[in-house]
Design an enzyme around this catalytic site. Structure first.
Site, PDB file in Angstrom:
ATOM      1  N   THR A  83     -32.584-105.069 -61.329  1.00 27.15           N
ATOM      2  CA  THR A  83     -33.722-105.982 -61.446  1.00 27.15           C
ATOM      3  C   THR A  83     -33.306-107.277 -62.128  1.00 27.15           C
ATOM      4  OG1 THR A  83     -35.322-104.170 -61.509  1.00 27.15           O
ATOM      5  CG2 THR A  83     -36.015-106.261 -62.463  1.00 27.15           C
TER       6      THR A  83
ATOM      7  N   GLU B  11     -58.796 -98.589 -94.781  1.00 26.90           N
ATOM      8  CA  GLU B  11     -59.732 -98.267 -95.868  1.00 26.90           C
ATOM      9  C   GLU B  11     -59.733 -99.361 -96.929  1.00 26.90           C
ATOM     10  OE1 GLU B  11     -57.874 -94.297 -94.483  1.00 26.90           O
ATOM     11  OE2 GLU B  11     -57.333 -96.416 -94.621  1.00 26.90           O
TER      12      GLU B  11
ATOM     13  N   HIS C 181     -54.138-101.000 -95.551  1.00 26.65           N
ATOM     14  CA  HIS C 181     -54.615-100.083 -94.535  1.00 26.65           C
ATOM     15  C   HIS C 181     -56.103-100.324 -94.289  1.00 26.65           C
ATOM     16  CE1 HIS C 181     -51.163 -96.912 -94.899  1.00 26.65           C
ATOM     17  NE2 HIS C 181     -50.730 -98.136 -94.682  1.00 26.65           N
TER      18      HIS C 181
ATOM     19  N   GLY D 254     -37.068-101.304 -61.009  1.00 23.54           N
ATOM     20  CA  GLY D 254     -37.001-101.055 -59.581  1.00 23.54           C
ATOM     21  C   GLY D 254     -37.131 -99.586 -59.243  1.00 23.54           C
TER      22      GLY D 254
ATOM     23  N   CYS E 292     -54.208 -91.528 -95.549  1.00 23.30           N
ATOM     24  CA  CYS E 292     -52.869 -91.092 -95.944  1.00 23.30           C
ATOM     25  C   CYS E 292     -52.891 -90.557 -97.379  1.00 23.30           C
ATOM     26  CB  CYS E 292     -51.871 -92.232 -95.797  1.00 23.30           C
ATOM     27  SG  CYS E 292     -52.244 -93.699 -96.771  1.00 23.30           S
TER      28      CYS E 292
ATOM     29  N   CYS F 137     -54.256 -93.927 -99.363  1.00 24.84           N
ATOM     30  CA  CYS F 137     -55.651 -94.281 -99.102  1.00 24.84           C
ATOM     31  C   CYS F 137     -56.617 -93.204 -99.584  1.00 24.84           C
ATOM     32  CB  CYS F 137     -55.857 -94.550 -97.614  1.00 24.84           C
ATOM     33  SG  CYS F 137     -55.060 -96.066 -97.050  1.00 24.84           S
TER      34      CYS F 137
ATOM     35  N   GLU G 255     -40.680-101.223 -66.637  1.00 25.69           N
ATOM     36  CA  GLU G 255     -40.896-102.218 -65.578  1.00 25.69           C
ATOM     37  C   GLU G 255     -39.583-102.363 -64.839  1.00 25.69           C
ATOM     38  OE1 GLU G 255     -43.202-105.888 -65.632  1.00 25.69           O
ATOM     39  OE2 GLU G 255     -43.365-105.624 -67.801  1.00 25.69           O
TER      40      GLU G 255
END
Length: 359
Positions: free
Chosen positions: A197, A54, A52, A292, A77, A86, A290
């Site tokens: 599409t 940290e 993470h 129509g 966390c 963490c 994404e």
């Protein structure tokens, strides 16, 4: 709060963005460690299951951070998962002060990390900055609602056309706007489109820009009630992850190509809420629509959207065209209203970023 706290947290938020394209389903987090007014370590969360922010910042500082102040964009966390907690890591490292940009929305943390630090006599300051909360908007949406953050994307002329009546659409916007779309794909866990599409355009809907070669390919989701997706389409043949969404009664082939899955919903692809629940269960923080005019209109009408990236080309195409969203209203008061939160020139085009306007 010290005058420098806000600046260091803002810098930590910017640092968090370095993990934007790679750390899902975890949130983006940045950390800066300061001692005697000097930054001695910087880190961000790059990959889920690895260090993470940290931990990476402590390593960047050479391991000795005794007596330092830690600036972290998100609450540390408090539980042991694939990596240590963490908050405990900071306690063991002997830091004296922790400044936090935003509270972790995960119920397993949600203040517990702060409580652990305070119980160890570490001074804690929670700034609750808008920038820090915005940085984890997708993660927050999934954690609190079990649905991903839904981002719509459209590209049209000034008069709202996405194609000529015969379907011609290459290209309404310029090359720089199309390249910009690659970023939004790269940060998305899934891309939703309609079978129309796929049949008309045979899109790839993947990330092809070399700048994002290190990121994962998004799950392509096709709303396809009656299993019309051609077996020869790119989405079926390229081996990248694809999810076809059908109605329960749909007949499908006995065997699919590698990477292809099928989801059967009682009401088929019209059950957008059920689809979003499924994507949330799969750990999707952000999805990009994404599609129509029919699919885009469906998300707008049901108010199942959080952000709209709208590319506008400085041209008008007239009445013999296809409009960007297919829905009808009877009164102006029923309009779907949005608020512009950002605007930018992308080559010759304009990119508007909008959010729903709450009335």
């Amino acid at each position: 709060m010290k005058a420098s706290d806000r600046l260091f947290i803002q810098a930590a938020v910017l640092l968090a963005e370095h993990g934007r394209l790679t750390c899902a389903p975890n949130p983006t987090v940045g950390c800066i460690i300061v001692r005697n007014g000097q930054a001695i370590g910087r880190g961000y969360h790059e990959y889920a299951g690895q260090g993470h922010a940290e931990v990476n910042a402590i390593a960047d500082a050479g391991g000795d951070v005794t007596g330092s102040t830690v600036y972290v964009s998100l609450e540390p966390c408090s539980f042991i998962g694939r990596t240590p907690a963490c908050a405990q890591t900071l306690i063991d490292a002997g830091v004296t002060r922790v400044v936090i940009g935003a509270l972790d929305p995960n119920p397993r943390v949600a203040g517990n990390g702060i409580a652990m630090l305070k119980a160890a006599n570490i001074e804690v300051e929670l700034l609750d900055l808008v920038q820090a909360r915005n940085c984890i908007a997708g993660f927050t949406k999934r954690i609190t609602t079990n649905r991903p953050f839904v981002r719509l994307k459209s590209a049209s002329s000034l008069d709202g056309a996405i194609a000529l009546a015969d379907g011609t659409s290459q290209w309404i916007t310029g090359s720089q706007a199309r390249a910009d779309v690659q970023y939004w794909r790269a940060r998305s866990d899934a891309i939703i489109t309609g079978v129309g599409t796929v049949v008309d355009d045979d899109p790839r809907l993947n990330v092809r820009d070399e700048r994002y070669a290190h990121c994962h390919q998004p799950l392509r989701v096709v709303l396809d009630a009656n299993a019309r997706t051609p077996s020869s389409s790119h989405l079926m043949c390229d081996g990248q992850p694809t999810l076809l969404v059908h109605a329960h009664a749909t007949q499908v082939p006995e065997q699919d190509p590698d990477g292809v899955e099928r989801l059967f919903l009682k009401n088929g692809p019209t059950d957008l809420q059920g689809l979003l629940d499924t994507l949330g269960n799969r750990g999707c923080n952000e999805v990009l629509v994404e599609a129509g005019p029919g699919v885009l209109g469906s998300f707008l009408k049901t108010n199942l959207w959080d952000e709209w990236i709208c590319y506008l080309a400085p041209k008008a195409l007239g009445g013999n065209t296809r409009q960007l969203a297919d829905f009808n209203i009877e009164k102006l008061a029923d309009s779907i209203d949005a608020k512009v939160v950002d605007q930018a020139r992308i080559g010759d085009d304009v990119r508007l970023t909008l959010c729903p306007l709450v009335r």
